[in-house]
Design an enzyme around this catalytic site. Structure first.
Site, short mmCIF file in Angstrom:
data_model
loop_
_atom_site.label_atom_id
_atom_site.label_comp_id
_atom_site.label_asym_id
_atom_site.label_seq_id
_atom_site.Cartn_x
_atom_site.Cartn_y
_atom_site.Cartn_z
N CYS A 166 -11.65 49.49 -21.07
CA CYS A 166 -11.81 50.05 -22.42
C CYS A 166 -11.79 51.59 -22.35
CB CYS A 166 -13.13 49.58 -23.01
SG CYS A 166 -13.38 50.09 -24.73
N ASP A 221 -13.91 53.32 -23.68
CA ASP A 221 -15.32 53.72 -23.75
C ASP A 221 -15.69 54.68 -22.61
OD1 ASP A 221 -18.27 53.60 -23.43
OD2 ASP A 221 -18.12 52.13 -25.05
N ARG A 227 -18.33 55.37 -21.27
CA ARG A 227 -19.42 54.95 -20.37
C ARG A 227 -18.95 54.01 -19.26
NH1 ARG A 227 -22.83 52.56 -25.21
NH2 ARG A 227 -20.70 51.81 -25.57
N HIS A 265 -16.76 45.11 -21.29
CA HIS A 265 -18.09 45.73 -21.15
C HIS A 265 -18.98 45.42 -22.35
CE1 HIS A 265 -17.84 49.19 -24.01
NE2 HIS A 265 -16.56 48.90 -23.92
N CYS A 283 -19.40 47.04 -26.75
CA CYS A 283 -18.05 47.56 -27.01
C CYS A 283 -17.87 47.81 -28.51
CB CYS A 283 -17.00 46.57 -26.51
SG CYS A 283 -15.32 47.19 -26.75
ZN LIG Z 1 -15.19 49.06 -25.42
#
Ligand SMILES: [Zn+2]
Length: 215
Positions: free
Chosen positions: A43, A45, A47, A104, A107
């Protein structure tokens, strides 16, 4: 400190530290090109950075990141398929041995799908997110129905895992992937990273469950 200042400071640390430590590796990668053995679909993302989670060196993993780590189905049309181009390159040119779809927890893309908050939105207000996430609509419906029938079920968690399976199925829809999976040249894996506790789970193809990796 402006965002660019943070990046420049990091670049200077990199040049003085890791770049010097791994100078021979970088020189070799520049001279001989890359030959990663693994592709990871992750992703966007901030993190969940696969190079951090798996503590790998430059050149070791070929990474595709998009919203909610989705692999769209194999489609031969006139559209410009970013994910398909990356998969085609990794599989047929780099000849990676494994592709991992890394989902993850927490999300935002999955959350947007579940809440439908961008449904019908105009461009600039969520249109592209809504269009992108609509590919998992059937799994979304199933997750919401499961949660309705069993209130202890968390639809976010259900859909996060279902989206990984969806992407693995779509990977198999690419003929050049299916062919290599069939003759053993390529292995597909599902994985899930929990940001809050740092736990990585791998999809066990025999049990069809995501199981924590012992540490
Ligand atoms: Zn995500």
């Amino acid at each position: 400190m402006a965002p660019i200042d943070t990046l420049i400071a990091g670049y200077r640390r990199f040049r003085d530290g890791e770049y010097q430590d791994q100078r021979r590796r970088f020189d070799s990668l520049a001279m001989q090109g890359q030959s990663p053995k693994t592709m990871i679909v992750a992703c966007c993302d901030s993190r969940v950075d696969p190079t951090r989670v798996f503590d790998v060196d430059p050149g070791e993993i070929f990474v595709l990141r998009n919203v909610a780590n989705l692999v769209p189905p194999y489609e031969l049309d006139s559209a410009q398929h970013s994910a398909s181009a990356a998969i085609e390159f990794a599989v047929t040119q780099l000849e990676v041995n494994e592709i991992m779809v890394l989902g993850h927890a927490q999300c935002g893309g999955i959350s947007a799908s579940l809440t439908g908050k961008f449904g019908g939105a105009k461009a600039g207000e969520g249109h592209f997110i809504d269009r992108w996430m609509s590919m998992i609509d059937p799994a979304r419906t199933a997750a919401l129905e499961a949660a309705k029938a069993h209130p202890d079920i968390n639809p976010q968690q259900v859909l996060e895992l279902a989206a990984i399976r969806f992407s693995l199925d779509n990977l198999r829809s690419f003929p050049f992937v299916a062919e290599r999976v069939a003759d053993g040249r390529l292995v597909l894996r599902g994985a899930f990273f929990s940001i809050a506790d740092g736990v990585l789970k791998l999809l066990n193809p025999e049990t069809d469950h995501f199981e924590p990796v012992p540490v």
